[in-house]
Design an enzyme around this catalytic site. Structure first.
Site, PDB file in Angstrom:
ATOM      1  N   SER A 147      72.732  61.147  26.979  1.00 14.18           N
ATOM      2  CA  SER A 147      72.293  60.296  28.091  1.00 14.18           C
ATOM      3  C   SER A 147      72.555  58.846  27.723  1.00 14.18           C
ATOM      4  CB  SER A 147      70.797  60.500  28.349  1.00 14.18           C
ATOM      5  OG  SER A 147      70.293  59.502  29.214  1.00 14.18           O
ATOM      6  N   TYR A 160      62.386  60.131  25.803  1.00 15.21           N
ATOM      7  CA  TYR A 160      63.644  60.855  25.980  1.00 15.21           C
ATOM      8  C   TYR A 160      64.788  60.135  25.268  1.00 15.21           C
ATOM      9  CZ  TYR A 160      67.460  63.265  28.438  1.00 15.21           C
ATOM     10  OH  TYR A 160      68.588  63.990  28.746  1.00 15.21           O
TER      11      TYR A 160
END
Length: 239
Positions: A147, A160
């Site tokens: 990501s 995250y």
């Protein structure tokens, strides 16, 4: 003899998080190019749907429901696959969990531990468990889905983002360790804004049709494997 129309013929591929989203589409795309795909995820129903779609399209797949947060789950999977195949040609590390978006000061330690277990510890276990089978491949390939928050920190994405940053380092280090002593090569793909359930959770007000479909990411992943790449390859998929 390799079918030039299906350049991944006879390759054995393992895709984690294959019951939906990018993982499911990557599995279908790999099978469409001739690979036998092992589908893993926690959700048996989702895996069966992907397997059926692959069969209906003329491909081959095997489902292996696994919860990678369970102790010894990865080792059991590696043993089972090793009894059927002597090698693994493609490992797609896609499984991950988002956790709760919020301030670092508000992170729940128990949830943070679960996120790190799946997004980091389980990924290290997968690399370790399947390293012998990847080494036995004439061209072992590892593709890791990441990501943008791993490289570009964003407020409220600390949980995250930290897990994905650690994940990237693991994959990069593994790639460097095996590059000169094996045929294994590693690459990291940032899929960018993609129409997935995780994206919908993170951006509940977003029109899902305003971002690309997971099939776009899957198509690029397969092209990368067919075209080949050098260890250390990184790219963000726009579109």
């Amino acid at each position: 003899m390799i079918d030039t129309a299906k350049p991944l013929t006879d390759r054995i591929a393992l895709v984690t998080g294959a019951s939906r989203g990018i993982g499911a589409e990557a599995a279908k795309a790999l099978a469409a190019q001739g690979a036998h795909v092992v589908l893993t995820a926690r959700t048996t129903g989702g895996l069966e749907e992907v397997e059926e779609a692959i069969y209906q399209a003329g491909g081959n797949a095997t489902i292996a429901p696994v919860d990678f947060t369970e102790p010894d789950a990865t080792a059991r999977l590696a043993t089972a696959l090793g009894q059927r195949w002597d090698r693994l040609d493609i490992l797609v590390l896609n499984a991950a969990m988002l956790g709760t978006l919020g301030a670092v000061s508000a992170i729940d330690p128990k949830e943070f531990a679960r996120v790190m277990t799946l997004n980091v510890s389980a990924q290290a276990a997968l690399l370790a468990a399947f390293d012998p089978m990847l080494r036995r491949s004439p061209a072992g390939r590892v593709i890791a889905l990441t990501s943008s928050v791993a490289r570009h920190p964003r407020a409220y994405w600390g949980e995250y983002g930290a897990s994905k940053a650690a994940f990237e380092v693991l994959v990069q280090c593994y790639g460097l360790e095996v590059a000169k002593i094996s045929k294994i090569r590693t690459a990291i793909l940032d899929p960018g804004a993609t129409r997935t359930k995780m994206r919908a959770r993170a951006y509940p007000g977003e029109d899902p049709m305003s971002v690309k479909a997971p099939e776009v990411v899957a198509a690029r992943l397969v092209r990368l494997l067919v075209e080949d790449f050098a260890t250390g390859h990184f790219e963000r998929i726009e579109g």
